[in-house]
Design a protein around this motif. Structure first.
Motif, PDB file in Angstrom:
ATOM      1  N   SER A 316       0.814  -1.221   0.000  1.00 24.93           N
ATOM      2  CA  SER A 316       0.000   0.000   0.000  1.00 24.93           C
ATOM      3  C   SER A 316       0.846   1.267   0.000  1.00 24.93           C
ATOM      4  CB  SER A 316      -0.926   0.004   1.219  1.00 24.93           C
ATOM      5  OG  SER A 316      -0.175   0.104   2.424  1.00 24.93           O
ATOM      6  N   VAL A 317       2.132   1.166   0.302  1.00 25.17           N
ATOM      7  CA  VAL A 317       3.009   2.338   0.264  1.00 25.17           C
ATOM      8  C   VAL A 317       3.307   2.663  -1.202  1.00 25.17           C
ATOM      9  CG1 VAL A 317       5.242   3.287   0.956  1.00 25.17           C
ATOM     10  CG2 VAL A 317       3.993   1.739   2.488  1.00 25.17           C
ATOM     11  N   PRO A 318       3.067   3.900  -1.664  1.00 25.04           N
ATOM     12  CA  PRO A 318       3.263   4.231  -3.087  1.00 25.04           C
ATOM     13  C   PRO A 318       4.709   4.042  -3.525  1.00 25.04           C
ATOM     14  CG  PRO A 318       2.005   5.942  -1.960  1.00 25.04           C
ATOM     15  CD  PRO A 318       2.535   5.031  -0.904  1.00 25.04           C
ATOM     16  N   PRO A 319       4.939   3.602  -4.761  1.00 27.92           N
ATOM     17  CA  PRO A 319       6.323   3.458  -5.261  1.00 27.92           C
ATOM     18  C   PRO A 319       7.087   4.773  -5.270  1.00 27.92           C
ATOM     19  CG  PRO A 319       4.762   2.286  -6.674  1.00 27.92           C
ATOM     20  CD  PRO A 319       3.955   3.102  -5.722  1.00 27.92           C
ATOM     21  N   SER A 320       6.377   5.887  -5.343  1.00 27.23           N
ATOM     22  CA  SER A 320       7.064   7.185  -5.369  1.00 27.23           C
ATOM     23  C   SER A 320       7.872   7.429  -4.102  1.00 27.23           C
ATOM     24  CB  SER A 320       6.038   8.309  -5.553  1.00 27.23           C
ATOM     25  OG  SER A 320       5.085   8.300  -4.507  1.00 27.23           O
ATOM     26  N   ILE A 321       7.448   6.874  -2.970  1.00 29.56           N
ATOM     27  CA  ILE A 321       8.211   7.007  -1.723  1.00 29.56           C
ATOM     28  C   ILE A 321       9.571   6.343  -1.879  1.00 29.56           C
ATOM     29  CG2 ILE A 321       8.253   6.467   0.739  1.00 29.56           C
ATOM     30  CD1 ILE A 321       6.156   8.520   0.042  1.00 29.56           C
ATOM     31  N   ARG A 322       9.566   5.156  -2.440  1.00 28.63           N
ATOM     32  CA  ARG A 322      10.823   4.440  -2.639  1.00 28.63           C
ATOM     33  C   ARG A 322      11.700   5.164  -3.657  1.00 28.63           C
ATOM     34  NH1 ARG A 322       6.601   0.889  -2.284  1.00 28.63           N
ATOM     35  NH2 ARG A 322       6.756  -0.836  -0.789  1.00 28.63           N
ATOM     36  N   GLY A 327      16.367   8.226  -4.993  1.00 30.41           N
ATOM     37  CA  GLY A 327      16.854   9.332  -5.805  1.00 30.41           C
ATOM     38  C   GLY A 327      17.764  10.290  -5.060  1.00 30.41           C
ATOM     39  N   ILE A 328      17.612  10.401  -3.752  1.00 33.32           N
ATOM     40  CA  ILE A 328      18.474  11.289  -2.967  1.00 33.32           C
ATOM     41  C   ILE A 328      19.658  10.538  -2.351  1.00 33.32           C
ATOM     42  CG2 ILE A 328      16.595  12.889  -2.456  1.00 33.32           C
ATOM     43  CD1 ILE A 328      16.369  11.649   0.299  1.00 33.32           C
ATOM     44  N   GLY A 329      19.869   9.298  -2.782  1.00 30.89           N
ATOM     45  CA  GLY A 329      21.072   8.579  -2.385  1.00 30.89           C
ATOM     46  C   GLY A 329      20.909   7.555  -1.291  1.00 30.89           C
ATOM     47  N   ALA A 330      19.693   7.268  -0.829  1.00 34.05           N
ATOM     48  CA  ALA A 330      19.508   6.261   0.211  1.00 34.05           C
ATOM     49  C   ALA A 330      19.700   4.861  -0.366  1.00 34.05           C
ATOM     50  CB  ALA A 330      18.123   6.382   0.827  1.00 34.05           C
ATOM     51  N   SER A 331      20.255   3.984   0.441  1.00 28.75           N
ATOM     52  CA  SER A 331      20.405   2.599   0.023  1.00 28.75           C
ATOM     53  C   SER A 331      19.047   1.902   0.090  1.00 28.75           C
ATOM     54  CB  SER A 331      21.409   1.886   0.926  1.00 28.75           C
ATOM     55  OG  SER A 331      20.892   1.799   2.247  1.00 28.75           O
ATOM     56  N   PRO A 332      18.924   0.741  -0.553  1.00 22.92           N
ATOM     57  CA  PRO A 332      17.648   0.024  -0.458  1.00 22.92           C
ATOM     58  C   PRO A 332      17.240  -0.299   0.978  1.00 22.92           C
ATOM     59  CG  PRO A 332      18.944  -0.856  -2.261  1.00 22.92           C
ATOM     60  CD  PRO A 332      19.822   0.128  -1.550  1.00 22.92           C
ATOM     61  N   MET A 333      18.217  -0.652   1.824  1.00 23.79           N
ATOM     62  CA  MET A 333      17.893  -0.932   3.217  1.00 23.79           C
ATOM     63  C   MET A 333      17.448   0.332   3.945  1.00 23.79           C
ATOM     64  SD  MET A 333      17.476  -3.034   5.653  1.00 23.79           S
ATOM     65  CE  MET A 333      18.210  -4.530   5.022  1.00 23.79           C
ATOM     66  N   GLN A 334      18.122   1.447   3.710  1.00 28.37           N
ATOM     67  CA  GLN A 334      17.720   2.715   4.327  1.00 28.37           C
ATOM     68  C   GLN A 334      16.343   3.141   3.840  1.00 28.37           C
ATOM     69  OE1 GLN A 334      21.145   5.028   3.126  1.00 28.37           O
ATOM     70  NE2 GLN A 334      22.011   4.982   5.215  1.00 28.37           N
ATOM     71  N   THR A 335      16.061   2.894   2.571  1.00 22.30           N
ATOM     72  CA  THR A 335      14.748   3.251   2.033  1.00 22.30           C
ATOM     73  C   THR A 335      13.638   2.488   2.741  1.00 22.30           C
ATOM     74  OG1 THR A 335      15.710   3.720  -0.135  1.00 22.30           O
ATOM     75  CG2 THR A 335      13.352   3.255  -0.070  1.00 22.30           C
ATOM     76  N   VAL A 336      13.850   1.189   2.924  1.00 25.07           N
ATOM     77  CA  VAL A 336      12.832   0.378   3.590  1.00 25.07           C
ATOM     78  C   VAL A 336      12.730   0.741   5.066  1.00 25.07           C
ATOM     79  CG1 VAL A 336      12.224  -1.979   4.264  1.00 25.07           C
ATOM     80  CG2 VAL A 336      13.061  -1.524   1.951  1.00 25.07           C
ATOM     81  N   TRP A 337      13.870   0.863   5.754  1.00 30.47           N
ATOM     82  CA  TRP A 337      13.888   1.049   7.195  1.00 30.47           C
ATOM     83  C   TRP A 337      13.365   2.423   7.618  1.00 30.47           C
ATOM     84  CZ3 TRP A 337      14.237  -2.267  11.012  1.00 30.47           C
ATOM     85  CH2 TRP A 337      14.473  -1.795  12.302  1.00 30.47           C
ATOM     86  N   PHE A 338      13.747   3.482   6.901  1.00 27.92           N
ATOM     87  CA  PHE A 338      13.426   4.835   7.344  1.00 27.92           C
ATOM     88  C   PHE A 338      12.227   5.449   6.625  1.00 27.92           C
ATOM     89  CE2 PHE A 338      17.977   4.440   8.336  1.00 27.92           C
ATOM     90  CZ  PHE A 338      17.955   4.757   9.678  1.00 27.92           C
TER      91      PHE A 338
END
Length: 437
Positions: A316-322, A327-338
């Motif tokens: 349910s979380v929009p793909p635009s959040i990811r 896009g601002i340099g977060a890793s995949p783990m940081q994207t999911v966690w934060f």
């Protein structure tokens, strides 16, 4: 050559709007019938639900009060110990049951026959002796004094006072004799009988005597079992959902895992009990009838529900959040966690609470691992022998005494209260933290 013009007698083809109007009434009638059927189904379901709750409440509400009898107890040193004795072993081994019987004989001096004495003694619960024992152990100075005490009545007398026994039936068809009814009437005339709030029902463990039985031991067993279940199922379920939804490659292996998770959600709960019996008890040698084993079994049962709900929350979380986080340099783990996990957490919590409510009401898997044992003591840890509230209800429902019938219904009321509270909490969390994208 020109086309012949239609003759005046040929019928005019119907217009589309006429065809629509012709069948419109029929469609409206069908829609009204369907709506009435739906409303009727809801009304019928609500009626059955009201009947169910009414039946449970009408049978169980009297368990929240208990009949008490006032006795003028003389703490005779002949039954206990010499005044001034403080030795715990001596005071604990005193004949408190005989003290209660002597008090009843003093109140009814005309009772002399052996059978009549037995009938007289049976009016008062065996818990009266335990009550006197606790009083003397707490204050040995009571030895030699006379105290007016309210002690619990026997279950049969309790049922009579609550109106569950028909006095007009022949003596052969009821468990209280005519002589016992006369003694009870005499006690009522002396205002020595009262109905009081049944604290024992909420503070004691199981007992062979209905008037001494309580749900606190089973409630503690359920609480400890749910603590183990929550501590294991929530982190494992959320971690599995995050991996499957965010990181796992799309191949046959992950497809097989997803299919099996969905299938496990529909497996009968008793199968998990058999698995727990074979693995946790027979193979690992964990103690039977322990909240630890019950929590492990219920963890296996609730994991599919939590994983499915957590994956739905992540979707349910929009793909635009990811995309924005990456896009601002977060890793995949940081994207999911934060970024993704905080937004999906309310939905995960809702699924977890629903899974816990499902685990709270389960009986079959706990029966398979031995939590059906008769447990009097209150468990203090996950390794102590314990039972659970649904299992306690099952045990009481199998008891022939009339006093256990009302306690069964009262325990069902308490269990339904817990379930309704947990489901209401899930709804509140969903409404409070839900976001519309």
């Amino acid at each position: 050559m020109s086309n012949p013009s239609p003759s005046a007698d040929s019928p005019t083809p119907p217009r589309c709007i006429d065809v629509v109007h012709k069948h419109l009434g029929k469609r409206y009638r069908a829609e009204r019938r369907f709506r009435r059927l739906g409303i009727s189904a809801i009304v019928i379901g609500m009626c059955f639900l009201v009947i169910l709750f009414t039946s449970i409440v009408s049978r169980g509400y009297t368990a929240f009060v208990q009949t008490y009898v006032e006795l003028d107890v003389h703490f005779d040193p002949d039954y206990i110990a010499a005044p001034g004795t403080t030795d715990y072993a001596t005071l604990s081994a005193a004949d408190y049951g005989g003290l209660v019987k002597a008090t009843l004989r003093d109140m009814f001096p005309a009772v002399t026959g052996r059978q009549d004495k037995r009938n007289l003694y049976s009016l008062v619960s065996a818990g009266a002796g335990y009550q006197l024992r606790e009083m003397i152990l707490a204050n040995p100075d009571l030895i030699g004094t006379t105290q007016s005490l309210w002690v619990p009545a026997d279950s049969e007398m309790d049922m009579l006072i609550k109106g569950h026994v028909d006095r007009d039936l022949p003596e052969s068809e009821r468990r209280l004799t005519d002589t016992q009814l006369a003694w009870i009437d005499q006690l009522q005339q002396q205002q020595r009988i009262e109905l009081r709030f049944n604290t024992t029902f909420f503070s004691a463990g199981d007992s062979r005597d209905p008037e001494l039985a309580g749900i606190w031991g089973a409630a503690m067993g359920s609480i400890l079992t749910l603590i183990v279940t929550l501590a294991l199922s929530f982190p494992i379920g959320v971690a599995a959902a995050i991996y499957l939804e965010e990181f796992a490659p799309r191949n046959r292996l992950t497809d097989l895992i997803e299919v099996n998770i969905n299938n496990l959600a529909a497996v009968p709960s008793i199968v998990f009990g058999l698995l727990g019996l074979a693995v946790f008890i027979n193979f690992f040698g964990l103690p039977r009838s322990a909240p630890l084993v019950g929590g492990l079994v219920l963890t296996l049962m609730t994991l599919p529900t939590i994983i499915i709900a957590s994956r739905a929350a992540l979707k349910s979380v929009p793909p635009s959040i990811r995309e924005a986080a990456l896009g601002i340099g977060a890793s995949p783990m940081q994207t999911v966690w934060f970024h993704v996990l905080p937004l999906a957490l309310p939905g995960m919590l809702t699924g977890t609470i629903i899974g816990m409510a499902q685990a709270l009401g389960e009986t079959a898997p706990l029966l398979m691992i031995g939590m059906v044992a008769f447990i009097v003591d209150i468990p203090s840890g996950v390794f102590d022998p314990a039972t659970a509230l649904p299992v306690q209800i099952y045990l009481w429902a199998d008891s022939p005494e009339r006093g256990f019938v009302e306690r069964t219904a009262a325990a069902i009321m308490v269990l339904l209260g817990f379930l309704i509270t947990m489901n209401a909490l899930a709804v509140i969390l969903r409404k409070r933290f839900e976001r519309r994208w």
